[in-house]
Enzyme design. Structure first.
Site, PDB file in Angstrom:
ATOM      1  N   GLY B  10      35.893 -43.277   9.760  1.00 14.91           N
ATOM      2  CA  GLY B  10      36.487 -43.303   7.873  1.00 14.91           C
ATOM      3  C   GLY B  10      36.209 -41.937   8.324  1.00 14.91           C
ATOM      4  O   GLY B  10      35.163 -41.625   8.882  1.00 14.91           O
ATOM      5  N   GLY B  11      36.922 -41.695   6.682  1.00 10.92           N
ATOM      6  CA  GLY B  11      36.638 -39.873   6.568  1.00 10.92           C
ATOM      7  C   GLY B  11      35.525 -40.033   5.757  1.00 10.92           C
ATOM      8  O   GLY B  11      34.319 -40.938   4.665  1.00 10.92           O
ATOM      9  N   SER B  12      34.765 -38.653   5.652  1.00 10.98           N
ATOM     10  CA  SER B  12      33.999 -38.518   5.298  1.00 10.98           C
ATOM     11  C   SER B  12      33.962 -38.672   3.587  1.00 10.98           C
ATOM     12  O   SER B  12      35.165 -38.702   3.127  1.00 10.98           O
ATOM     13  CB  SER B  12      33.245 -36.922   4.588  1.00 10.98           C
ATOM     14  OG  SER B  12      32.481 -36.444   4.138  1.00 10.98           O
ATOM     15  N   GLY B  15      33.046 -44.223   2.229  1.00 10.12           N
ATOM     16  CA  GLY B  15      32.114 -45.368   1.902  1.00 10.12           C
ATOM     17  C   GLY B  15      31.641 -45.565   3.449  1.00 10.12           C
ATOM     18  O   GLY B  15      30.989 -46.830   3.400  1.00 10.12           O
ATOM     19  N   LYS B  16      31.307 -45.767   4.974  1.00  7.40           N
ATOM     20  CA  LYS B  16      31.445 -46.502   6.213  1.00  7.40           C
ATOM     21  C   LYS B  16      30.334 -46.584   6.120  1.00  7.40           C
ATOM     22  O   LYS B  16      29.235 -47.495   6.704  1.00  7.40           O
ATOM     23  CB  LYS B  16      31.397 -45.289   7.138  1.00  7.40           C
ATOM     24  CG  LYS B  16      32.845 -45.301   7.136  1.00  7.40           C
ATOM     25  CD  LYS B  16      32.900 -43.884   8.404  1.00  7.40           C
ATOM     26  CE  LYS B  16      32.126 -42.808   8.786  1.00  7.40           C
ATOM     27  NZ  LYS B  16      32.405 -41.533   7.843  1.00  7.40           N
ATOM     28  N   SER B  17      28.541 -45.516   5.164  1.00  8.25           N
ATOM     29  CA  SER B  17      27.539 -45.750   5.323  1.00  8.25           C
ATOM     30  C   SER B  17      27.175 -46.965   4.343  1.00  8.25           C
ATOM     31  O   SER B  17      26.430 -48.143   4.753  1.00  8.25           O
ATOM     32  CB  SER B  17      26.624 -45.063   5.538  1.00  8.25           C
ATOM     33  OG  SER B  17      26.587 -44.049   5.749  1.00  8.25           O
ATOM     34  N   ASP B  37      26.371 -39.411  11.996  1.00  4.83           N
ATOM     35  CA  ASP B  37      25.742 -38.481  10.905  1.00  4.83           C
ATOM     36  C   ASP B  37      24.097 -38.277  11.449  1.00  4.83           C
ATOM     37  O   ASP B  37      23.230 -37.112  11.584  1.00  4.83           O
ATOM     38  CB  ASP B  37      25.360 -38.650   9.680  1.00  4.83           C
ATOM     39  CG  ASP B  37      26.598 -38.531   8.988  1.00  4.83           C
ATOM     40  OD1 ASP B  37      27.460 -37.882   9.827  1.00  4.83           O
ATOM     41  OD2 ASP B  37      26.646 -39.047   7.921  1.00  4.83           O
TER      42      ASP B  37
END
Lengths: 177, 177, 177, 177
Positions: B10-12, B15-17, B37
Site C-alpha cells: 500500500g502507499g505511504s 495504514g499498513k503499520s 521502512d
C-alpha cells in the site's frame, strides 16, 4: 576472501550502535545492520514481557522463552541468506547465552567470511551511560558487561571505556579483508 | 497448507503499520514483521538521499538507485529464508515498481504459501493522514495512493478510508489458512 | 479580540496530536503546542511510575501524585506566561480530573482569550486505534473516552470517530477569532 | 537561597541531554527540563526550514529568523514563570547568539537564583559523537563547539571530552545551593 559479516557482541550500553553508525559512515561499501533490538521491535508486543518471549526485568535481567528462541533462530538464518545473496552485513547482538549464542551464529553463517568483534566497556562506565541515555532499564549494562563475553572467541576486541566509537570503528575497518 | 507469509502492499500513510500491529495483536501465533521502512533504517545514512541509494524528494517522490535495489533483493532473500526456517512473517512494503515489485517478491517467496493483500486508502484521506502524522514528506501519500496498486494481483484488498485498522486486520486474519 | 489559546481536551488515542499537527499546518500564524505528553517526558524518569509522580497501570489507569500535581500547576503558569509574552499556543491535554482540570487551566489562563475544544472519539474506535499505534498501554483509550469530558464545558466539540483529523482541525480553525 | 534554575549551554553533541538525565537521576528534588530541542519540536513543521523560522543547513549551520526569535523569547518567559510558580528547572540550550543569548536568559530569569554551566567538548570528539548518534546533520558539532561559549560567563564549566556525563552531573549537583 573479503569479509562478508561483521558480528559485534557486547553488553547493553557498551556502545555497539554508535560503532555501527560509524562503520556505516566510514566503510566505502554500504553495510546494512541486522540488530537484535530491531528484531525485538519487529515482534508482536505480546511476545515482549511474556514467558514465551522476552522479558526485561526491573533489575536489568533479561530472560528469553522458547518462542523467542525459535524466531531468533529463524532470524539468524534470514541474516545469513541476505549475506549469501550478496549483501555485506553488520550484526549487532548481545550474546545472552555467551558461547552458545556464538555457536548459533557460527552455524547460521557457515562458509561465510566473518569478523568476530567483542565490544567491551567497563561495567561502571556502561552503567553511567545507561543513566545518561535514559531509555534502558537500570541494571542491564552492569549485568551484561562481563557475562556476554565469557567464553566467546574474537578476532578483535575494542573497548569504548576510554575510546570514542569512531576510533573503535576505524580499528575494526582496518581489520576487514 | 498454512499461510506462511502475509504481504501487505500500500502507499505511504495508507495504514499498513497500524494493520500490522493489529494483526500481531489478533493472531494467536507470533508473526514478526519485515517492513521496508525498517530495512531503509538499517542502511547507511549515506545511502539515503543519494543517487545510488534512495531519495525522498520534497514533492513526495521516491527514487531508488542500483545499490538500493541490489540490497533490497538480498533483503527479500533474507525474509524468505527466515520463513523457510519456520517463522511466519508479515511483509509491510510499498510496491514502487508495481507488478515488477510483486514479481520480485514472488520469486523470492517461491514455494511458500503467501497471502497477497492490497491496502488501499483514498488519496485525499491518505494525504490528510500524512499531515496529521507529520513525519513524512508531504506528497508521498497522494503520489503513491493509486500507482503502487496498478497491475498488482491480490488475494484480498482492504480499504482504510472508512474502516479502522483493527477491522481490516480481522478481515485479513479470517483469510489465513 | 483574537483567540490566544486553543485548549484541546480528549482521551488517549482520541486523535488530539493529529489535530494539533493539522492545525499547525493550516493556520497562517505559527502556533507552538504545549502537550501534556511532552511535559511528562520532561520530568525525571523516577517521577514516572512512582506514587509521588505519575503512574500508568497495566489496565490503562493513570494516577498522579502530589509532586506531579505541583509541577503540573507550575507548567500551566509557564504556558500562560508564554501566551502573555505574545505566543499563540495550542494546549494538548487530558483532563484526568474533568471539570477540576478545566478549572485549573481557567485560573492559569485568566484574562486570555481561550477556545475550549472537546476532542471526542467513541471508546471502541479509540481502543482499536490504541492497538494500531501500539505505543500506549492497552486500556487507556477505553478508560478515558468518556470520563475526561464529564462536566467539562466547551466552545466546540469535534469527533474523530468518523471524521479525519484534518477536517476536525479545519472546523476548529473556522472558530478562531 | 536555593538554586532555582540550572542553565546548561553547549554545542550540538557536547553531551547536554545526557547530563540532564543524570542530573534528574541524581538530584533528590524533581527537576523538569526545558530543552531548546523540545521547543523546536513544538513548533509547526513549516517554521522549521523556513526563513522566518529555523533552518538547519547541510553543512551544519543553523540560522534563525524573526518569527523563531519572537516565539523563543515567549518560551523563555514561560520557563521563567514556571520557575516562579515553584518548579526548579534545568534549561538545556545552545547559545547560537553567544553572550546575546545569555543576556536574553538573564533578563527573563531576573531575580531567580541561576547556576550557569558551560558544557564543553573538544570539536573533534563532538564531531565523532555526532557520527555515532547519526541523528544530527554532520557539521553542527564542529561548527558550534567553540562559538557558543565565546563571551559567555559561567559559574561552572564541565567537559565531556574525557569525563562521563554522570560525573559531570555530579560536579554540577555539588555546586547547587
Amino acid at each position: 576472501m573479503a569479509t562478508q559479516v561483521i558480528v559485534l557482541n557486547g553488553g547493553s550500553s557498551s556502545g555497539k550502535s554508535g560503532i555501527v553508525r560509524c562503520l556505516q559512515a566510514e566503510l566505502p561499501d554500504p553495510w546494512p545492520v541486522a540488530a537484535i533490538d530491531a528484531f525485538v521491535d519487529a515482534l508482536p508486543a505480546s511476545l515482549r514481557a511474556s514467558n514465551a518471549g522476552i522479558e526485561f526485568a526491573e533489575d536489568g535481567g533479561v530472560t528469553v522463552g522458547p518462542e523467542f528462541r525459535r524466531l531468533e533462530a529463524a532470524w539468524r538464518e534470514g541474516v545469513a541468506a541476505m549475506v549469501r545473496a550478496g549483501a555485506r552485513v553488520i550484526v549487532d547482538d548481545v550474546f545472552l547465552g555467551g558461547p552458545a549464542s556464538q555457536e548459533s551464529w557460527r552455524k547460521a553463517l557457515t562458509d561465510l567470511d566473518v569478523l568476530w568483534v567483542g565490544v567491551r566497556c567497563e561495567g561502571t562506565v556502561a552503567e553511567a551511560r545507561e543513566i545518561a541515555r535514559g531509555d534502558r532499564p537500570r541494571g542491564m549494562a552492569a549485568a551484561q558487561a562481563e557475562t556476554v563475553h565469557r567464553g566467546v572467541a574474537y578476532d578483535l576486541e575494542v573497548d569504548t571505556t576510554h575510546t570514542e566509537s569512531l576510533t573503535c570503528a576505524r580499528t575494526i575497518a582496518a581489520h576487514l579483508t
